[in-house]
Design a protein around this motif. Sequence first.
Motif, PDB file in Angstrom:
ATOM      1  N   LEU A   1      55.099   4.506 113.814  1.00 53.30           N
ATOM      2  CA  LEU A   1      55.651   3.979 114.853  1.00 53.30           C
ATOM      3  C   LEU A   1      54.498   3.278 115.662  1.00 53.30           C
ATOM      4  CD1 LEU A   1      57.906   2.838 116.380  1.00 53.30           C
ATOM      5  CD2 LEU A   1      57.890   4.760 117.695  1.00 53.30           C
ATOM      6  N   PHE A   2      53.501   4.184 115.894  1.00 57.47           N
ATOM      7  CA  PHE A   2      51.908   3.602 116.582  1.00 57.47           C
ATOM      8  C   PHE A   2      51.563   2.540 115.564  1.00 57.47           C
ATOM      9  CE2 PHE A   2      47.405   3.947 117.174  1.00 57.47           C
ATOM     10  CZ  PHE A   2      47.534   3.690 118.808  1.00 57.47           C
ATOM     11  N   ASN A   3      51.236   2.625 114.546  1.00 67.16           N
ATOM     12  CA  ASN A   3      50.621   1.726 113.494  1.00 67.16           C
ATOM     13  C   ASN A   3      51.328   0.537 113.410  1.00 67.16           C
ATOM     14  OD1 ASN A   3      48.517   3.566 113.155  1.00 67.16           O
ATOM     15  ND2 ASN A   3      49.367   4.416 111.214  1.00 67.16           N
ATOM     16  N   ALA A   4      52.781   0.675 113.432  1.00 68.41           N
ATOM     17  CA  ALA A   4      53.585  -0.578 113.318  1.00 68.41           C
ATOM     18  C   ALA A   4      53.852  -1.345 114.701  1.00 68.41           C
ATOM     19  CB  ALA A   4      55.072   0.003 112.826  1.00 68.41           C
ATOM     20  N   GLY A   5      53.545  -0.439 115.687  1.00 62.31           N
ATOM     21  CA  GLY A   5      53.441  -1.188 116.943  1.00 62.31           C
ATOM     22  C   GLY A   5      52.327  -2.066 117.267  1.00 62.31           C
ATOM     23  N   LEU A   6      51.185  -1.658 116.689  1.00 60.54           N
ATOM     24  CA  LEU A   6      49.900  -2.338 116.733  1.00 60.54           C
ATOM     25  C   LEU A   6      49.905  -3.675 115.795  1.00 60.54           C
ATOM     26  CD1 LEU A   6      47.138   0.622 116.542  1.00 60.54           C
ATOM     27  CD2 LEU A   6      48.127  -0.597 118.469  1.00 60.54           C
ATOM     28  N   ASP A   7      50.735  -3.426 114.902  1.00 55.50           N
ATOM     29  CA  ASP A   7      50.891  -4.565 113.949  1.00 55.50           C
ATOM     30  C   ASP A   7      51.586  -5.764 114.711  1.00 55.50           C
ATOM     31  OD1 ASP A   7      49.302  -3.531 111.910  1.00 55.50           O
ATOM     32  OD2 ASP A   7      51.297  -2.796 110.731  1.00 55.50           O
ATOM     33  N   LEU A   8      52.914  -5.321 115.649  1.00 55.66           N
ATOM     34  CA  LEU A   8      53.750  -5.961 116.227  1.00 55.66           C
ATOM     35  C   LEU A   8      52.612  -6.628 117.394  1.00 55.66           C
ATOM     36  CD1 LEU A   8      56.057  -4.997 114.681  1.00 55.66           C
ATOM     37  CD2 LEU A   8      57.228  -5.234 116.567  1.00 55.66           C
ATOM     38  N   LEU A   9      51.813  -5.965 118.030  1.00 50.74           N
ATOM     39  CA  LEU A   9      51.138  -6.408 119.136  1.00 50.74           C
ATOM     40  C   LEU A   9      50.190  -7.464 118.464  1.00 50.74           C
ATOM     41  CD1 LEU A   9      50.246  -3.237 121.131  1.00 50.74           C
ATOM     42  CD2 LEU A   9      52.120  -5.330 121.711  1.00 50.74           C
ATOM     43  N   ASP A  10      49.669  -7.087 117.270  1.00 55.46           N
ATOM     44  CA  ASP A  10      48.485  -8.279 116.661  1.00 55.46           C
ATOM     45  C   ASP A  10      49.257  -9.479 116.374  1.00 55.46           C
ATOM     46  OD1 ASP A  10      46.268  -6.522 116.900  1.00 55.46           O
ATOM     47  OD2 ASP A  10      46.804  -5.658 114.891  1.00 55.46           O
ATOM     48  N   ALA A  11      50.655  -9.292 116.119  1.00 57.20           N
ATOM     49  CA  ALA A  11      51.292 -10.696 115.714  1.00 57.20           C
ATOM     50  C   ALA A  11      51.807 -11.276 116.749  1.00 57.20           C
ATOM     51  CB  ALA A  11      52.581 -10.360 114.689  1.00 57.20           C
ATOM     52  N   ASP A  12      51.578 -10.819 118.189  1.00 54.84           N
ATOM     53  CA  ASP A  12      51.898 -11.351 119.358  1.00 54.84           C
ATOM     54  C   ASP A  12      53.608 -11.279 119.625  1.00 54.84           C
ATOM     55  OD1 ASP A  12      51.642 -12.482 121.880  1.00 54.84           O
ATOM     56  OD2 ASP A  12      51.881 -14.571 121.084  1.00 54.84           O
ATOM     57  N   LEU A  13      54.260 -10.294 119.242  1.00 51.16           N
ATOM     58  CA  LEU A  13      55.492  -9.977 119.296  1.00 51.16           C
ATOM     59  C   LEU A  13      55.901  -8.684 120.381  1.00 51.16           C
ATOM     60  CD1 LEU A  13      56.311 -10.509 115.513  1.00 51.16           C
ATOM     61  CD2 LEU A  13      56.803 -12.202 117.400  1.00 51.16           C
TER      62      LEU A  13
END
Length: 504
Positions: free
Chosen positions: A21-33
């Motif tokens: 969840l942490f790693n996926a969350g960072l990906d979403l933040l990098d995607a500005d979501l």
Amino acid sequence: MTPDAAKSLLRSLSLDDTRGLFNAGLDLLDADLPELLIDTAAAAATRHPRDVRILQLLGLTSRAIGQSSVALDAFARAAALAPADPLLAHSHARAALEAGHAATALFEKAVRLAPADGSVHQGRAAAQLAEGNAGRAIADLEALVGQNPLWIDGHRTLARLRGQEGEDPAAALDRALARLPRQADLHREKINIRLEARDLEGADIALRTALESIGAPVWLKETAAHIASELGDLAKADELFTELGAPQSVELAAQRARHLVRANRPDAAESLIDHWAVRDPGRLLWPYRSLAWRMLDDPRWRWLDDQPSLVQSVDIAEAAGDIGQLANYLRDLHKSRAAPLDQSVRGGTQTDGNLLLRDAPAIARLREAIMAAVEAYIGQLPPADANHPALPKAREPIRIAGSWSVRLVDEGFHADHVHPQGWISSAFYVAVADTTAEGQASREGWLSLGEARDLVPGLAPLQMVQPKPGRLVLFPSTMWHGTRPFPAGERMTVAFDIMRPRQG
């Protein structure tokens, strides 16, 4: 990552898979979501209240969508669980500062954990300024740039602090250049600071000193042409720009277009802008295109600036709460002695930081009223037009890019300017000066839209808006705006920019 892919990814994860969840969350933040992530991050933090990574994720996500109280709580809990983590200490301090809390002590801890991180020292200076300790902030930064004379970001922060305190903003740069006279970055920063301070003569002197010390690199020739134009030596500016040839970036193209408009050559400005328009993601050229089209009497200016509902005024006094209480709260924030260097304020002060992130009740209620009004404004805009800077197809999420308060006094005003990095700009009136009937007739203190008096003195405003406590004016960020001076009293506003949503 697309929104649909982000939703699918979140559905595939368990709240108990904290690493995933942490790693996926960072990906979403990098995607500005971050809006898609916030509910999942909050649920995970509730289930795992002592998981530092999940609390950090909640802090990052809530900060990205402007939920400053949630961010502060999350970072405070994470920092308590991992007291030796320098990043969490910095995040905790930054969240406290943004929420309007005392943060100097938190930044002191972050400095102890990461003494070589310049951004932590800059944050401490902002916290000291917010707590009324500008002198301490200046002294600390002066010591640091004395030890590290090539720390350009530190010089910039120090110069702006000194300027707001009515001191020579370039004093530390002068000391650094005395030690390192051939350092181009120091010369560039000193020239830029003089320009930000609207000290054109000082910028010209700094320019000549740089030419003597480091020769004439292209960037310095570009700067020389710009300064000549700003000083009104149009023939010299033309000569220098001609020698340079075609601009090599959109930023330089905007600078060249500014000169051509000032030199009353709108046809040349429009030709240049047309060449660069498709390479202008930051919309730097649109304000000059507006002026050029109006100077040429090109009917396209009406499409750009005069469509229905692009400018709207709405009274939100009741929704905003006690305006008098809000005014008192804002006055306490105006701690500086002078106008900021790089802003349009003349004869007044401007608050530091993102005002609408503060969690004080008066600000929270104002923010709620503002966001409701902005949502209604967006709903009344003309249909999407991919060619228009203010009419994008995607109009969500609605995020505040920056917000501040300005307090003008006797003869104060805003110089005409634009905010091309934003999408929607604003003025909310908190306090206005008393005016006579004569003052009303001459529109003392009024907001002017569509004027650029420094560049095109004869161009009339498109609209004039009378200030009134509780009135909110919304307009495209690429539209020129300024104010008329008023003879005496106080005019206090809150202003903000709405971020342009990601397209596609």
